[in-house]
Design a protein around this motif. Structure first.
Motif, short mmCIF file in Angstrom:
data_model
loop_
_atom_site.label_atom_id
_atom_site.label_comp_id
_atom_site.label_asym_id
_atom_site.label_seq_id
_atom_site.Cartn_x
_atom_site.Cartn_y
_atom_site.Cartn_z
N ARG A 196 0.82 -1.21 0.00
CA ARG A 196 0.00 0.00 0.00
C ARG A 196 0.85 1.27 0.00
N TRP A 197 1.90 1.33 0.76
CA TRP A 197 2.72 2.54 0.85
C TRP A 197 3.41 2.85 -0.47
N LYS A 198 3.81 1.80 -1.20
CA LYS A 198 4.41 2.03 -2.51
C LYS A 198 3.39 2.65 -3.47
N VAL A 199 2.16 2.11 -3.39
CA VAL A 199 1.10 2.62 -4.27
C VAL A 199 0.82 4.10 -3.97
N ALA A 200 0.79 4.47 -2.69
CA ALA A 200 0.51 5.86 -2.31
C ALA A 200 1.57 6.81 -2.87
N ILE A 201 2.83 6.41 -2.78
CA ILE A 201 3.90 7.26 -3.29
C ILE A 201 3.79 7.43 -4.80
N ILE A 202 3.55 6.32 -5.49
CA ILE A 202 3.44 6.39 -6.95
C ILE A 202 2.25 7.26 -7.36
N PHE A 203 1.12 7.13 -6.66
CA PHE A 203 -0.08 7.91 -6.97
C PHE A 203 0.18 9.40 -6.78
N ALA A 204 0.85 9.77 -5.67
CA ALA A 204 1.16 11.17 -5.42
C ALA A 204 2.09 11.73 -6.50
N PHE A 205 3.07 10.94 -6.91
CA PHE A 205 3.99 11.38 -7.94
C PHE A 205 3.26 11.65 -9.26
N VAL A 206 2.32 10.75 -9.59
CA VAL A 206 1.54 10.93 -10.83
C VAL A 206 0.69 12.20 -10.77
N LEU A 207 0.07 12.46 -9.60
CA LEU A 207 -0.74 13.68 -9.45
C LEU A 207 0.11 14.93 -9.63
N ILE A 208 1.30 14.95 -9.03
CA ILE A 208 2.18 16.10 -9.17
C ILE A 208 2.57 16.31 -10.63
#
Length: 433
Positions: A49-61
């Motif tokens: 889950r933590w990896k997914v959160a980081i990737i999702f935030a990076f995509v939003l930025i």
């Protein structure tokens, strides 16, 4: 007993009772069918889950940077387009001014602002409010505001000739305006001139040699530092924005006043004036033709002048801005309440001391107001019969309705001016008295 160990071989021990031998065997574990890719992805998400959160935030930025970059590009392009349009607009030659203003006591030609080039609107608005005194601060008491200069915003065909005659002759004020009696081009510095209305020792008839009724004259007033000269008792012009913005400053602000008349009656009077002065015989239009033809006049003249919107169609925001200027900056006189209006003006501007005793008449002097006391001169102007009497136009006539339809903003502004006159400015005047 059966023991299951995930991801390992499963050992099954079979115990057979009542036998001599216990057989132990290895049995291959159950092999489930291969998982679909989506199931593998879901299992991976659940475990990381933590990896997914980081990737999702990076995509939003990343997406937001792309979007904002596009918006900035569009804004810059729009700004460049707007600058190009403004550059083209500023190079357009404005219409020339058509009317000269002559101050000859009985007959005064009033100047109408024409379409001229204007400063940036926001800069002009800021300077206008900085260079003018608020109404509530206008009264002069105990030496306060001694550097302020009264500024008469001249609205054509609203009784301005009467007010100017009173200021010039009855109150003996040195006036910056436009007069056909003065050769403005013959001077190279600011000074008080006679203007052909009396000798140097007589009361009235004195002007400052700045042609303040025209835009070039306003620029000349700025070059000659008219506001700092101490020579001007009152400045008169129809160009309220340019006059206040260019010729005054925060240390020498303008104290603005004007006289209002019902917009439709003012337009009818302007029509009759042009009928005599401008048009000839058969070329003169009827009042209905005049009312329906925008080539003859500028609609909503007061609102356009106060909001400085001479070209584009007016909006409700322009009316609100004009009302703000009227409320905060302008001492209002009403033609229908001329006696009380002049009493307020004299009180607000602290001109009571100028209502002097009678002076002996000059030999052969037949001008209105000469040889009278200032008070008698004032009465003579306020209660004399108007020089021009014209047929009355009924309020339910087609001409009236047509003029009303194209001057709706000015009618609203006039009604608001009446409210201010009868409301807060009456209260302020009562407190001063």
């Amino acid at each position: 007993h059966i023991h299951q160990r995930p991801k390992r071989e499963h050992k099954m021990t079979c115990v057979i009772p009542k036998r001599e031998n216990v057989e132990t065997m290895m049995i291959q574990p159950y092999q489930p069918s291969p998982a679909y890719p989506s199931e593998k992805f879901i299992n991976w998400v659940q475990r990381s889950r933590w990896k997914v959160a980081i990737i999702f935030a990076f995509v939003l930025i990343l997406i937001s940077n792309v979007l904002y970059g596009t918006a900035d590009t569009q804004t810059n392009a729009s700004a460049q387009s707007s600058d190009a349009f403004s550059s083209n607009l500023n190079t357009t030659t404005a219409a020339s001014e058509s009317e000269a203003l002559s101050l000859n006591l009985n007959t005064t030609t009033e100047l109408l602002p024409q379409e001229e080039e204007h400063h940036d609107q926001e800069i002009m608005d800021t300077k206008f409010f900085e260079n003018s005194r608020d109404v509530k601060d206008q009264p002069i008491r105990m030496g306060r505001y001694s550097n302020d200069i009264p500024f008469f915003w001249s609205i054509p065909k609203s009784g301005t000739s009467t007010i100017k005659g009173i200021l010039l002759l009855c109150l003996n004020l040195r006036m910056a305006t436009s007069s056909s009696q003065i050769d403005y081009d013959s001077y190279d510095q600011i000074q008080v001139v006679n203007g052909g209305l009396g000798d140097d020792n007589s009361r009235g008839g004195h002007f400052v040699n700045v042609n303040f009724g025209y835009l070039p004259g306003i620029q000349k007033a700025q070059e000659w530092n008219m506001a700092e000269s101490g020579l001007v008792d009152v400045a008169v012009t129809s160009y309220i924005n340019e006059g206040v913005t260019d010729a005054f400053d925060p240390k020498h602000p303008a104290r603005i006043f004007t006289i209002l008349r019902h917009p439709i009656l003012r337009m009818i009077s302007l029509f009759n004036y042009h009928k005599v002065v401008t048009w000839e015989g058969d070329t003169s239009p009827t009042l209905l033709e005049y009312a329906s033809g925008s080539q003859y006049y500028k609609d909503n003249w007061m609102t356009r002048t106060l909001s400085n919107q001479h070209h584009s169609p007016l909006r409700d925001e322009d009316l609100l801005y004009a009302k703000r200027v009227l409320k905060e900056k302008v001492l209002i006189l009403l033609l229908d309440e001329i006696d009380e209006s002049m009493a307020r003006l004299v009180t607000f501007m602290d001109w009571g001391s100028r209502l002097e005793p009678p002076l002996p008449p000059s030999p052969g002097d037949g001008d209105q107001g000469r040889g009278l006391s200032s008070s008698a001169c004032l009465e003579s102007y306020l209660h004399s019969n108007p020089a021009n009497n014209h047929n009355e136009v009924l309020r339910n006539s087609a001409e009236w309705q047509m003029l009303e339809n194209v001057n709706n903003y000015d009618i609203s502004l006039y009604s608001y001016g009446q409210e201010l006159f009868d409301g807060e400015q009456r209260e302020l005047y009562s407190n001063l008295k």
